[in-house]
Scaffold this motif. Structure first.
Motif, PDB file in Angstrom:
ATOM      1  N   LEU A  93       0.834  -1.201   0.000  1.00 52.18           N
ATOM      2  CA  LEU A  93       0.000   0.000   0.000  1.00 52.18           C
ATOM      3  C   LEU A  93       0.871   1.253   0.000  1.00 52.18           C
ATOM      4  O   LEU A  93       1.812   1.344   0.782  1.00 52.18           O
ATOM      5  N   ARG A  94       0.544   2.184  -0.860  1.00 52.48           N
ATOM      6  CA  ARG A  94       1.273   3.451  -0.898  1.00 52.48           C
ATOM      7  C   ARG A  94       0.304   4.613  -0.742  1.00 52.48           C
ATOM      8  O   ARG A  94      -0.845   4.551  -1.202  1.00 52.48           O
ATOM      9  N   PHE A  95       0.811   5.675  -0.106  1.00 54.38           N
ATOM     10  CA  PHE A  95       0.103   6.941   0.013  1.00 54.38           C
ATOM     11  C   PHE A  95       0.816   7.905  -0.928  1.00 54.38           C
ATOM     12  O   PHE A  95       1.835   8.504  -0.567  1.00 54.38           O
ATOM     13  N   VAL A  96       0.315   8.034  -2.143  1.00 52.42           N
ATOM     14  CA  VAL A  96       0.982   8.863  -3.150  1.00 52.42           C
ATOM     15  C   VAL A  96       0.639  10.329  -2.898  1.00 52.42           C
ATOM     16  O   VAL A  96      -0.534  10.679  -2.704  1.00 52.42           O
ATOM     17  N   ARG A  97       1.657  11.180  -2.899  1.00 55.97           N
ATOM     18  CA  ARG A  97       1.419  12.621  -2.744  1.00 55.97           C
ATOM     19  C   ARG A  97       0.791  13.123  -4.043  1.00 55.97           C
ATOM     20  O   ARG A  97       1.478  13.297  -5.068  1.00 55.97           O
ATOM     21  N   ALA A  98      -0.520  13.330  -3.962  1.00 53.61           N
ATOM     22  CA  ALA A  98      -1.290  13.534  -5.192  1.00 53.61           C
ATOM     23  C   ALA A  98      -0.908  14.814  -5.934  1.00 53.61           C
ATOM     24  O   ALA A  98      -1.132  14.920  -7.138  1.00 53.61           O
ATOM     25  N   THR A  99      -0.330  15.768  -5.225  1.00 53.17           N
ATOM     26  CA  THR A  99       0.054  16.999  -5.925  1.00 53.17           C
ATOM     27  C   THR A  99       1.426  16.877  -6.589  1.00 53.17           C
ATOM     28  O   THR A  99       1.926  17.849  -7.136  1.00 53.17           O
ATOM     29  N   THR A 100       2.018  15.654  -6.588  1.00 52.72           N
ATOM     30  CA  THR A 100       3.185  15.430  -7.450  1.00 52.72           C
ATOM     31  C   THR A 100       2.757  14.932  -8.834  1.00 52.72           C
ATOM     32  O   THR A 100       3.607  14.685  -9.686  1.00 52.72           O
ATOM     33  N   LEU A 101       1.457  14.770  -9.039  1.00 51.21           N
ATOM     34  CA  LEU A 101       0.984  14.442 -10.393  1.00 51.21           C
ATOM     35  C   LEU A 101       1.232  15.635 -11.320  1.00 51.21           C
ATOM     36  O   LEU A 101       1.227  16.793 -10.872  1.00 51.21           O
ATOM     37  N   ASP A 102       1.426  15.338 -12.587  1.00 49.17           N
ATOM     38  CA  ASP A 102       1.620  16.427 -13.550  1.00 49.17           C
ATOM     39  C   ASP A 102       0.406  17.350 -13.553  1.00 49.17           C
ATOM     40  O   ASP A 102       0.534  18.549 -13.785  1.00 49.17           O
ATOM     41  N   ASP A 103      -0.763  16.758 -13.342  1.00 47.91           N
ATOM     42  CA  ASP A 103      -1.979  17.544 -13.169  1.00 47.91           C
ATOM     43  C   ASP A 103      -2.337  17.497 -11.679  1.00 47.91           C
ATOM     44  O   ASP A 103      -2.991  16.558 -11.231  1.00 47.91           O
ATOM     45  N   PRO A 104      -1.896  18.475 -10.908  1.00 46.15           N
ATOM     46  CA  PRO A 104      -2.036  18.373  -9.453  1.00 46.15           C
ATOM     47  C   PRO A 104      -3.476  18.410  -8.970  1.00 46.15           C
ATOM     48  O   PRO A 104      -3.755  18.077  -7.817  1.00 46.15           O
ATOM     49  N   GLN A 105      -4.403  18.790  -9.841  1.00 44.13           N
ATOM     50  CA  GLN A 105      -5.803  18.789  -9.412  1.00 44.13           C
ATOM     51  C   GLN A 105      -6.554  17.554  -9.894  1.00 44.13           C
ATOM     52  O   GLN A 105      -7.768  17.461  -9.747  1.00 44.13           O
ATOM     53  N   ALA A 106      -5.806  16.587 -10.446  1.00 39.52           N
ATOM     54  CA  ALA A 106      -6.462  15.406 -11.012  1.00 39.52           C
ATOM     55  C   ALA A 106      -7.225  14.612  -9.959  1.00 39.52           C
ATOM     56  O   ALA A 106      -8.262  14.019 -10.254  1.00 39.52           O
ATOM     57  N   LEU A 107      -6.693  14.567  -8.739  1.00 46.34           N
ATOM     58  CA  LEU A 107      -7.322  13.778  -7.683  1.00 46.34           C
ATOM     59  C   LEU A 107      -7.714  14.712  -6.539  1.00 46.34           C
ATOM     60  O   LEU A 107      -6.869  15.194  -5.796  1.00 46.34           O
ATOM     61  N   ALA A 108      -9.000  14.949  -6.413  1.00 44.96           N
ATOM     62  CA  ALA A 108      -9.489  15.822  -5.340  1.00 44.96           C
ATOM     63  C   ALA A 108      -9.735  14.988  -4.093  1.00 44.96           C
ATOM     64  O   ALA A 108     -10.053  13.799  -4.177  1.00 44.96           O
ATOM     65  N   PRO A 109      -9.599  15.594  -2.918  1.00 41.92           N
ATOM     66  CA  PRO A 109      -9.823  14.843  -1.680  1.00 41.92           C
ATOM     67  C   PRO A 109     -11.243  14.284  -1.575  1.00 41.92           C
ATOM     68  O   PRO A 109     -12.217  14.978  -1.859  1.00 41.92           O
ATOM     69  N   ASP A 110     -11.336  13.009  -1.143  1.00 47.18           N
ATOM     70  CA  ASP A 110     -12.633  12.400  -0.814  1.00 47.18           C
ATOM     71  C   ASP A 110     -13.008  12.698   0.628  1.00 47.18           C
ATOM     72  O   ASP A 110     -14.177  12.621   0.999  1.00 47.18           O
ATOM     73  N   VAL A 111     -11.991  12.979   1.436  1.00 44.53           N
ATOM     74  CA  VAL A 111     -12.231  13.170   2.867  1.00 44.53           C
ATOM     75  C   VAL A 111     -11.098  14.022   3.442  1.00 44.53           C
ATOM     76  O   VAL A 111      -9.952  13.932   2.991  1.00 44.53           O
ATOM     77  N   HIS A 112     -11.449  14.870   4.406  1.00 49.33           N
ATOM     78  CA  HIS A 112     -10.451  15.642   5.158  1.00 49.33           C
ATOM     79  C   HIS A 112     -10.309  15.018   6.527  1.00 49.33           C
ATOM     80  O   HIS A 112     -11.309  14.731   7.192  1.00 49.33           O
ATOM     81  N   ILE A 113      -9.041  14.787   6.953  1.00 46.24           N
ATOM     82  CA  ILE A 113      -8.801  14.147   8.250  1.00 46.24           C
ATOM     83  C   ILE A 113      -7.877  15.005   9.110  1.00 46.24           C
ATOM     84  O   ILE A 113      -7.166  15.868   8.592  1.00 46.24           O
ATOM     85  N   PHE A 114      -7.916  14.733  10.416  1.00 45.28           N
ATOM     86  CA  PHE A 114      -7.136  15.487  11.393  1.00 45.28           C
ATOM     87  C   PHE A 114      -7.396  16.987  11.285  1.00 45.28           C
ATOM     88  O   PHE A 114      -6.494  17.812  11.408  1.00 45.28           O
ATOM     89  N   THR A 115      -8.679  17.322  11.122  1.00 46.04           N
ATOM     90  CA  THR A 115      -9.006  18.746  11.013  1.00 46.04           C
ATOM     91  C   THR A 115      -8.829  19.474  12.350  1.00 46.04           C
ATOM     92  O   THR A 115      -8.853  20.701  12.378  1.00 46.04           O
ATOM     93  N   ARG A 116      -8.608  18.698  13.436  1.00 42.76           N
ATOM     94  CA  ARG A 116      -8.362  19.373  14.728  1.00 42.76           C
ATOM     95  C   ARG A 116      -7.111  20.245  14.657  1.00 42.76           C
ATOM     96  O   ARG A 116      -6.989  21.206  15.404  1.00 42.76           O
ATOM     97  N   SER A 117      -6.179  19.906  13.756  1.00 40.46           N
ATOM     98  CA  SER A 117      -4.988  20.757  13.624  1.00 40.46           C
ATOM     99  C   SER A 117      -4.972  21.520  12.293  1.00 40.46           C
ATOM    100  O   SER A 117      -3.942  22.055  11.888  1.00 40.46           O
ATOM    101  N   LYS A 118      -6.129  21.567  11.636  1.00 38.88           N
ATOM    102  CA  LYS A 118      -6.240  22.356  10.394  1.00 38.88           C
ATOM    103  C   LYS A 118      -5.891  23.809  10.685  1.00 38.88           C
ATOM    104  O   LYS A 118      -6.272  24.353  11.714  1.00 38.88           O
TER     105      LYS A 118
END
Ligand SMILES: [Zn+2]
Ligand SMILES: [Zn+2]
Length: 156
Positions: A93-118
């Motif tokens: 399993l990998r957690f790919v840093r989605a903004t390293t894609l050539d199109d950084p907006q290609a994958l939008a977040p499905d969920v926001h987590i740890f918003t207590r420290s947002k």
């Protein structure tokens, strides 16, 4: 089938995701903020065998964690851009840093987590689920994604 290509800043590490990820997290935890120097990290969770390496392989660097659970960040050996993480030493399993894609907006977040420290000046879209810490996977993940996860990790 959609494909997503990305890579590091210097171009030595290049990769292609061969399918959509299982889920995309926008993580507002303090570790992600410090490690990226940004307000959050956008992580696309995907099976390692759905990442096709087109250039050099990144090198794993172990990070200190509060939980004691291992976290390795995989970075380009030349420019040190972080392209993905392995949380918990789960090689499938990998957690790919989605903004390293050539199109950084290609994958939008499905969920926001740890918003207590947002950070207070980051405003979240009301239509995307957000959690103070973490969430119940059975409620948030698409059934098809849960099946994919089970196929690589089992029920745990
Ligand atoms: Zn590089
Ligand atoms: Zn985080």
């Amino acid at each position: 089938m959609a494909t997503f290509e990305g890579g590091c800043a210097c171009g030595a590490v290049r990769y292609r995701l061969t399918s959509e990820p299982m889920i995309v997290h926008c993580c507002h935890c303090a570790d992600c903020q410090r490690q990226t120097g940004g307000a959050f990290a956008v992580n696309a969770l995907i099976e390692t065998d759905r990442i096709e390496l087109l250039g050099e392989a990144p090198a794993a660097i172990s990070m200190p964690t509060d939980s004691g659970r291992p976290h390795d960040i995989h970075r380009c050996a030349s420019c040190q851009t972080a392209v993905w993480s392995d949380y918990g030493r789960r090689p499938q399993l990998r957690f790919v840093r989605a903004t390293t894609l050539d199109d950084p907006q290609a994958l939008a977040p499905d969920v926001h987590i740890f918003t207590r420290s947002k950070l207070p000046w980051v405003t979240l879209p009301p239509e995307v689920p957000a959690f103070e810490v973490y969430y119940d996977m059975a409620k948030v993940w698409r059934p098809e994604s849960l099946q994919r996860r089970e196929a690589i990790l089992g029920g745990g």
